[in-house]
Design a protein around this motif. Sequence first.
Motif, PDB file in Angstrom:
ATOM      1  N   ALA A 253      62.621  96.514  80.424  1.00 42.93           N
ATOM      2  CA  ALA A 253      63.042  95.486  81.390  1.00 42.93           C
ATOM      3  C   ALA A 253      63.600  96.141  82.640  1.00 42.93           C
ATOM      4  O   ALA A 253      64.375  97.091  82.562  1.00 42.93           O
ATOM      5  CB  ALA A 253      64.091  94.579  80.749  1.00 42.93           C
ATOM      6  N   GLY A 254      63.160  95.644  83.793  1.00 45.16           N
ATOM      7  CA  GLY A 254      63.651  96.157  85.076  1.00 45.16           C
ATOM      8  C   GLY A 254      63.042  97.485  85.496  1.00 45.16           C
ATOM      9  O   GLY A 254      63.493  98.104  86.461  1.00 45.16           O
ATOM     10  N   ALA A 255      62.012  97.929  84.779  1.00 46.25           N
ATOM     11  CA  ALA A 255      61.390  99.230  85.067  1.00 46.25           C
ATOM     12  C   ALA A 255      60.746  99.260  86.445  1.00 46.25           C
ATOM     13  O   ALA A 255      60.394  98.224  87.012  1.00 46.25           O
ATOM     14  CB  ALA A 255      60.333  99.543  84.009  1.00 46.25           C
ATOM     15  N   ARG A 256      60.618 100.471  86.950  1.00 47.32           N
ATOM     16  CA  ARG A 256      59.797 100.727  88.145  1.00 47.32           C
ATOM     17  C   ARG A 256      58.531 101.367  87.582  1.00 47.32           C
ATOM     18  O   ARG A 256      58.546 102.517  87.146  1.00 47.32           O
ATOM     19  CB  ARG A 256      60.540 101.630  89.114  1.00 47.32           C
ATOM     20  CG  ARG A 256      61.835 100.993  89.641  1.00 47.32           C
ATOM     21  CD  ARG A 256      62.580 101.921  90.581  1.00 47.32           C
ATOM     22  NE  ARG A 256      61.815 102.165  91.812  1.00 47.32           N
ATOM     23  CZ  ARG A 256      61.834 101.371  92.881  1.00 47.32           C
ATOM     24  NH1 ARG A 256      62.574 100.259  92.882  1.00 47.32           N
ATOM     25  NH2 ARG A 256      61.138 101.672  93.960  1.00 47.32           N
ATOM     26  N   LEU A 257      57.462 100.603  87.559  1.00 47.16           N
ATOM     27  CA  LEU A 257      56.249 100.962  86.814  1.00 47.16           C
ATOM     28  C   LEU A 257      55.172 101.578  87.699  1.00 47.16           C
ATOM     29  O   LEU A 257      54.907 101.086  88.800  1.00 47.16           O
ATOM     30  CB  LEU A 257      55.677  99.699  86.151  1.00 47.16           C
ATOM     31  CG  LEU A 257      54.328  99.828  85.422  1.00 47.16           C
ATOM     32  CD1 LEU A 257      54.482 100.639  84.132  1.00 47.16           C
ATOM     33  CD2 LEU A 257      53.735  98.453  85.120  1.00 47.16           C
ATOM     34  N   ALA A 258      54.539 102.637  87.179  1.00 44.81           N
ATOM     35  CA  ALA A 258      53.310 103.150  87.794  1.00 44.81           C
ATOM     36  C   ALA A 258      52.189 102.882  86.800  1.00 44.81           C
ATOM     37  O   ALA A 258      52.192 103.426  85.694  1.00 44.81           O
ATOM     38  CB  ALA A 258      53.425 104.646  88.077  1.00 44.81           C
ATOM     39  N   ASP A 259      51.281 102.002  87.175  1.00 46.49           N
ATOM     40  CA  ASP A 259      50.126 101.686  86.327  1.00 46.49           C
ATOM     41  C   ASP A 259      48.940 102.471  86.875  1.00 46.49           C
ATOM     42  O   ASP A 259      48.395 102.136  87.935  1.00 46.49           O
ATOM     43  CB  ASP A 259      49.853 100.173  86.340  1.00 46.49           C
ATOM     44  CG  ASP A 259      48.751  99.776  85.357  1.00 46.49           C
ATOM     45  OD1 ASP A 259      48.693 100.367  84.265  1.00 46.49           O
ATOM     46  OD2 ASP A 259      47.964  98.865  85.698  1.00 46.49           O
ATOM     47  N   ILE A 260      48.570 103.529  86.176  1.00 47.19           N
ATOM     48  CA  ILE A 260      47.538 104.452  86.657  1.00 47.19           C
ATOM     49  C   ILE A 260      46.192 104.075  86.047  1.00 47.19           C
ATOM     50  O   ILE A 260      46.076 103.928  84.827  1.00 47.19           O
ATOM     51  CB  ILE A 260      47.910 105.916  86.300  1.00 47.19           C
ATOM     52  CG1 ILE A 260      49.316 106.266  86.827  1.00 47.19           C
ATOM     53  CG2 ILE A 260      46.860 106.884  86.818  1.00 47.19           C
ATOM     54  CD1 ILE A 260      49.497 106.156  88.334  1.00 47.19           C
ATOM     55  N   GLY A 261      45.185 103.910  86.908  1.00 49.50           N
ATOM     56  CA  GLY A 261      43.911 103.365  86.452  1.00 49.50           C
ATOM     57  C   GLY A 261      44.075 101.870  86.260  1.00 49.50           C
ATOM     58  O   GLY A 261      43.695 101.287  85.256  1.00 49.50           O
TER      59      GLY A 261
END
Length: 224
Positions: free
Chosen positions: A12-20
């Motif tokens: 929760a509250g993450a700073r996400l990098a969705d690669i691909g």
Amino acid sequence: MRLERVAAHVPAGARLADIGSDHGYLPVALMRRGAISAAVAGEVALTPFRSAERTVRESGQHARISVRLANGLAAIEPEDDITAISLCGMGGETIRDILDSGKARLSGQERLILQPNGGEQPLRLWLMENGYRILCEEVLRENRFYYEIIVAERAEPMVYSARELYFGPLQMQARSPVFLAKWQRMLRVKHKTLGHFARARQAVPEEKMQDITRQARWITELLA
């Protein structure tokens, strides 16, 4: 269902990098729910990059989701302060190679949420060799295919046995019905392969024969 299960492992509250990121569905869905605070959607190919741009623009989330055309972890900048990285829907070896070539971009503080399509063993080996502990694993079945999700974080170094790398250390303990069904199916595949080898006109390399035979034995023992 697969993306739902991946989403469930994003803190929760993450700073996400969705690669691909493909169409960018995962970061957009999480942002709409208020589950993450910021996201980067990285794509190496132009067509899915444009699809992700369109999805993000149409969702009205373009202020908080940055869509970037980049190879692997090159989509991540230090100022992004990424706390979770998702890599889904590609082979385990490909995920491993992306993580390995982008090591300089990893702070070691991120949670890795990985959904390989096969090749789980070499991916787990990379995690072990690079100081990651597997926190959670699951198998799910969707459209007749079995998929695995592996969640890992940098922690005290772990040493996994060859069998744990092959089956998944936590899955071996949990032995869920879908996990057992996957390996029953895999055992049939291994036996069929060995049958083809036996009938092959050309000699099959001894090393390959031994490898498949050992895998079949491991699966038989797991299911016993």
